[in-house]
Structures are given as C-alpha cells and as structure tokens.
Design a protein around this motif. Structure first.
Motif, PDB file in Angstrom:
ATOM      1  N   LYS A   4      32.552  42.314  35.777  1.00 30.10           N
ATOM      2  CA  LYS A   4      32.859  40.904  35.660  1.00 30.10           C
ATOM      3  C   LYS A   4      32.902  40.236  37.033  1.00 30.10           C
ATOM      4  CE  LYS A   4      36.136  42.005  31.979  1.00 30.10           C
ATOM      5  NZ  LYS A   4      37.573  42.020  31.692  1.00 30.10           N
ATOM      6  N   GLY A   5      33.159  41.010  38.057  1.00 31.01           N
ATOM      7  CA  GLY A   5      33.474  40.452  39.370  1.00 31.01           C
ATOM      8  C   GLY A   5      32.461  39.461  39.908  1.00 31.01           C
ATOM      9  N   SER A  35      34.816  50.554  37.588  1.00 33.42           N
ATOM     10  CA  SER A  35      35.279  51.798  38.210  1.00 33.42           C
ATOM     11  C   SER A  35      36.689  51.647  38.763  1.00 33.42           C
ATOM     12  CB  SER A  35      34.319  52.238  39.314  1.00 33.42           C
ATOM     13  OG  SER A  35      34.194  51.236  40.273  1.00 33.42           O
ATOM     14  N   TYR A  36      37.219  50.434  38.702  1.00 35.40           N
ATOM     15  CA  TYR A  36      38.551  50.213  39.277  1.00 35.40           C
ATOM     16  C   TYR A  36      39.679  50.185  38.257  1.00 35.40           C
ATOM     17  CZ  TYR A  36      37.121  49.710  44.052  1.00 35.40           C
ATOM     18  OH  TYR A  36      36.654  49.987  45.312  1.00 35.40           O
ATOM     19  N   GLU A  89      25.880  41.168  43.340  1.00 37.07           N
ATOM     20  CA  GLU A  89      27.193  41.828  43.372  1.00 37.07           C
ATOM     21  C   GLU A  89      28.195  40.964  44.119  1.00 37.07           C
ATOM     22  OE1 GLU A  89      29.310  43.627  42.411  1.00 37.07           O
ATOM     23  OE2 GLU A  89      28.835  45.741  42.184  1.00 37.07           O
ATOM     24  N   ASP A  90      29.433  41.044  43.709  1.00 37.52           N
ATOM     25  CA  ASP A  90      30.463  40.339  44.458  1.00 37.52           C
ATOM     26  C   ASP A  90      30.844  41.118  45.709  1.00 37.52           C
ATOM     27  OD1 ASP A  90      31.411  42.292  42.739  1.00 37.52           O
ATOM     28  OD2 ASP A  90      33.308  41.304  42.328  1.00 37.52           O
ATOM     29  N   ILE A  91      31.105  42.433  45.543  1.00 40.09           N
ATOM     30  CA  ILE A  91      31.627  43.175  46.690  1.00 40.09           C
ATOM     31  C   ILE A  91      31.111  44.607  46.724  1.00 40.09           C
ATOM     32  CG2 ILE A  91      33.747  43.997  45.546  1.00 40.09           C
ATOM     33  CD1 ILE A  91      35.236  43.239  48.200  1.00 40.09           C
ATOM     34  N   ASP A 137      32.505  47.887  48.275  1.00 38.59           N
ATOM     35  CA  ASP A 137      33.719  48.430  48.890  1.00 38.59           C
ATOM     36  C   ASP A 137      33.429  49.883  49.264  1.00 38.59           C
ATOM     37  OD1 ASP A 137      36.367  49.435  49.298  1.00 38.59           O
ATOM     38  OD2 ASP A 137      37.192  47.797  48.136  1.00 38.59           O
ATOM     39  N   SER A 138      33.677  50.821  48.356  1.00 40.63           N
ATOM     40  CA  SER A 138      33.314  52.225  48.641  1.00 40.63           C
ATOM     41  C   SER A 138      31.801  52.429  48.528  1.00 40.63           C
ATOM     42  CB  SER A 138      34.025  53.160  47.651  1.00 40.63           C
ATOM     43  OG  SER A 138      33.519  52.958  46.341  1.00 40.63           O
ATOM     44  N   GLY A 139      31.136  51.544  47.799  1.00 41.36           N
ATOM     45  CA  GLY A 139      29.693  51.677  47.575  1.00 41.36           C
ATOM     46  C   GLY A 139      29.359  52.521  46.350  1.00 41.36           C
ATOM     47  N   THR A 145      29.935  52.088  43.091  1.00 39.20           N
ATOM     48  CA  THR A 145      29.372  51.357  41.948  1.00 39.20           C
ATOM     49  C   THR A 145      27.891  51.083  42.176  1.00 39.20           C
ATOM     50  OG1 THR A 145      31.499  50.263  41.603  1.00 39.20           O
ATOM     51  CG2 THR A 145      29.581  49.248  40.544  1.00 39.20           C
ATOM     52  N   ASP A 202      39.424  40.614  40.987  1.00 42.44           N
ATOM     53  CA  ASP A 202      40.707  40.602  40.282  1.00 42.44           C
ATOM     54  C   ASP A 202      41.684  41.642  40.793  1.00 42.44           C
ATOM     55  OD1 ASP A 202      39.232  42.877  39.193  1.00 42.44           O
ATOM     56  OD2 ASP A 202      40.804  42.973  37.671  1.00 42.44           O
ATOM     57  N   ARG A 218      40.794  36.006  39.260  1.00 46.76           N
ATOM     58  CA  ARG A 218      39.336  35.860  39.363  1.00 46.76           C
ATOM     59  C   ARG A 218      38.952  34.401  39.565  1.00 46.76           C
ATOM     60  NH1 ARG A 218      36.860  40.774  37.756  1.00 46.76           N
ATOM     61  NH2 ARG A 218      37.875  41.895  36.077  1.00 46.76           N
TER      62      ARG A 218
HETATM   63  O1  LIG Z   1      31.980  49.571  46.054  1.00 38.96           O
HETATM   64  P1  LIG Z   1      32.965  49.921  44.989  1.00 38.96           P
HETATM   65  O2  LIG Z   1      34.179  50.630  45.567  1.00 38.96           O
HETATM   66  O3  LIG Z   1      32.368  50.694  43.869  1.00 38.96           O
HETATM   67  O4  LIG Z   1      33.553  48.551  44.415  1.00 38.96           O
HETATM   68  C1  LIG Z   1      32.750  47.475  44.014  1.00 38.96           C
HETATM   69  C2  LIG Z   1      32.862  47.173  42.544  1.00 38.96           C
HETATM   70  O5  LIG Z   1      34.232  47.100  42.150  1.00 38.96           O
HETATM   71  C3  LIG Z   1      34.440  45.910  41.412  1.00 38.96           C
HETATM   72  O6  LIG Z   1      34.216  46.094  40.060  1.00 38.96           O
HETATM   73  P2  LIG Z   1      35.317  46.715  39.072  1.00 38.96           P
HETATM   74  O7  LIG Z   1      34.995  48.157  38.819  1.00 38.96           O
HETATM   75  O8  LIG Z   1      36.682  46.431  39.607  1.00 38.96           O
HETATM   76  O9  LIG Z   1      35.063  45.919  37.730  1.00 38.96           O
HETATM   77  P3  LIG Z   1      35.151  44.318  37.529  1.00 38.96           P
HETATM   78  O10 LIG Z   1      33.971  43.740  38.282  1.00 38.96           O
HETATM   79  O11 LIG Z   1      35.030  44.131  36.055  1.00 38.96           O
HETATM   80  O12 LIG Z   1      36.451  43.838  38.087  1.00 38.96           O
HETATM   81  C4  LIG Z   1      33.434  44.949  41.996  1.00 38.96           C
HETATM   82  O13 LIG Z   1      33.158  43.887  41.115  1.00 38.96           O
HETATM   83  C5  LIG Z   1      32.237  45.829  42.269  1.00 38.96           C
HETATM   84  O14 LIG Z   1      31.370  45.901  41.146  1.00 38.96           O
END
Ligand SMILES: O=P(O)(O)OC[C@H]1O[C@H](OP(=O)(O)OP(=O)(O)O)[C@H](O)[C@@H]1O
Ligand code: HPA
Length: 232
Positions: A91-92, A120-121, A150-152, A154-156, A158, A210, A216
């Motif tokens: 959703k992000g 994954s969070y 993609e929004d973000i 982070d660890s990469g 996803t 979120d 969000r």
């Molecule tokens: O690089 P990473 O550590 O993998 O993190 C990035 C992912 O984490 C968040 O999604 P999330 O799994 O929280 O689901 P959401 O988008 O529905 O909140 C975000 O939207 C990315 O898709």
C-alpha cells in the motif's frame, strides 16, 4: 547494476512539531477528542501532526522531486511505442503512484497503471524478511517496459524479491523509481535507477508510509515521537 541517476543526499530539513499549537492535543489514539473525525478539523493539515517529532521531507520537496523524476523518466522512455507499465507496490506507494503518474501524464509517454500488494513489515518497524503477495498483477507483462513505483527502499528485501518475480514474467525491461531510500540500511543491493531522496536510517511515516496502518495520509514524511511507540 545500474547507477542511480538522481542521487540526492539527505538535506537536513527539520520542522519541530509541525502541528505547532496543536501539539498538546491528542493524536489518532485520542478518539475522544471533540474534533476527531470532523472533516473541517483536517483542513490545515492532519491531527496526526501532534504525533510527529520532526519532518524529514516536506510536502513541497516531495512535489518538486516527483516532477523531476517524471521529467527524467519521460525523457528516458520517449522512444517506447506501446507506452509504459507502471507497477505500484501497495500500500505504501499509493500516494507516490498517484502523484507520479499524473506528473508523467503531462509529458508522456502514455502509461498503464498496475497494482501489486506485498507486505513484509506487518505491524512492526523492521522487515520480517518474508515477502508475501497480497495482490498479484492483473495482466501479462511479457514484452512490456515496466517501471516499478516504490515508496521506500529500506533493507531492499521487498524490491529484491519483487524484481526477481517481475523478471521471471518476461518483461522487456524493468526499472525502479523509489521516492525514498535509506542507503545505510540496505541489506540487499538492488538496482534502483531513479531515487528521489536518500534519508537517514530512522523509521519514518507519512506520504503512504505507515506505522500500524496509520499516518499514511500525512502529506509529508516525518519521524514519530517516542511516546507513540510506547502507547502502541
Ligand atoms: O526495503 P524493505 O525493507 O523491504 O522495505 C520497503 C517496503 O516496506 C514497505 O512495505 P510494507 O511491507 O510495510 O507494506 P505496506 O506498503 O503495505 O505498508 C514499503 O512500502 C516497501 O514496499
Ligand atoms: O521507515 C519506514 N516506515 C514505514 N514503512 C517502512 N517500510 C520500510 N521502511 C519503512
């Protein structure tokens, strides 16, 4: 691995308590607050402002960067005859997809919008490392030029999983546009061609991001006050 085109180092931009005088008011947990749920109360921002310690990237910065990214991608794909396939990672990325697609729409090439939901969070602030597909693509992407929105990063984890998944479906090309990246948090190197902002390794919320499904809708990206985690 592709070299990022738009590497923008984090510019310190800190706005303490964006809600100003409203900081003493209750946040989303304060459902008893008389203004909670009243449409007019949201007019100049968000009640969630009271939960934000500081803003990292402002609404104006996001708007400007989105236009810049759209301009660059528009130029890079000007030759594509059957248009682009934008794949939003829900959703992000929902806010970024909506704004980015409209910015691209002013310049072309034409784009089709696809949505995948992966998670994954869960409810936490660290990746579980296990990517789950909650919603798959609705169409075949074979032979198409795909840009993952993609929004973000982070660890990469996803994105690394998602890119393998999309490449196995025979797209003509797959690139990524990510609005935010935490360069010091990356555990898996992923080729992100278009990056909006590099940000510090802190858990952030807003503009699609979120904490426990909240925040969000904030128009900016910020860091929550420590007490928000304590009461979660
Ligand atoms: O690089 P990473 O550590 O993998 O993190 C990035 C992912 O984490 C968040 O999604 P999330 O799994 O929280 O689901 P959401 O988008 O529905 O909140 C975000 O939207 C990315 O898709
Ligand atoms: O900092 C973050 N905030 C919210 N969701 C996230 N998913 C990966 N990193 C983040």
């Amino acid at each position: 691995m592709a070299v990022p085109h738009l590497l923008t180092r984090f510019t310190p931009f800190v706005l303490k308590n964006p809600g100003r005088g409203r900081a003493e008011r209750g946040g989303p947990a304060d459902r008893g607050h008389p203004a909670y749920g009243r449409l007019g109360a949201m007019a100049d921002g968000s009640w969630y402002d009271a939960d934000i310690d500081h803003v990292i990237i402002s609404e104006a910065q996001i708007r400007e960067k989105t236009a810049e990214l759209a301009k660059q991608i528009s130029a890079d794909y000007a030759h594509v005859e059957d248009g682009l396939l934008l794949v939003c990672v829900l959703k992000g990325a929902v806010m970024f997809m909506a704004d980015f697609a409209r910015a691209l729409g002013r310049q072309g090439p034409p784009a089709e919008l696809e949505f995948m939901a992966v998670s994954s969070y869960g409810q936490g602030t660290t990746s579980s490392g296990v990517v789950r597909i909650l919603k798959d693509l609705d169409r075949d992407i074979a032979g198409r030029h795909v840009v993952v929105v993609e929004d973000i990063v982070d660890s990469g984890l996803t994105l690394s999983w998602l890119l393998r998944y999309l490449e196995s479906r025979s797209a003509a090309s797959v690139e990524v546009v990510a609005l935010f990246r935490k360069p010091d948090a990356v555990k898996v190197q992923v080729p992100v061609k278009y990056v909006g902002f590099d940000i510090p390794t802190e858990f952030v919320v807003g503009y699609g991001l979120d904490f426990g499904e909240r925040y969000r809708e904030l128009p900016y990206v910020g860091v929550l006050k420590p007490e928000v985690y304590a009461r979660a």
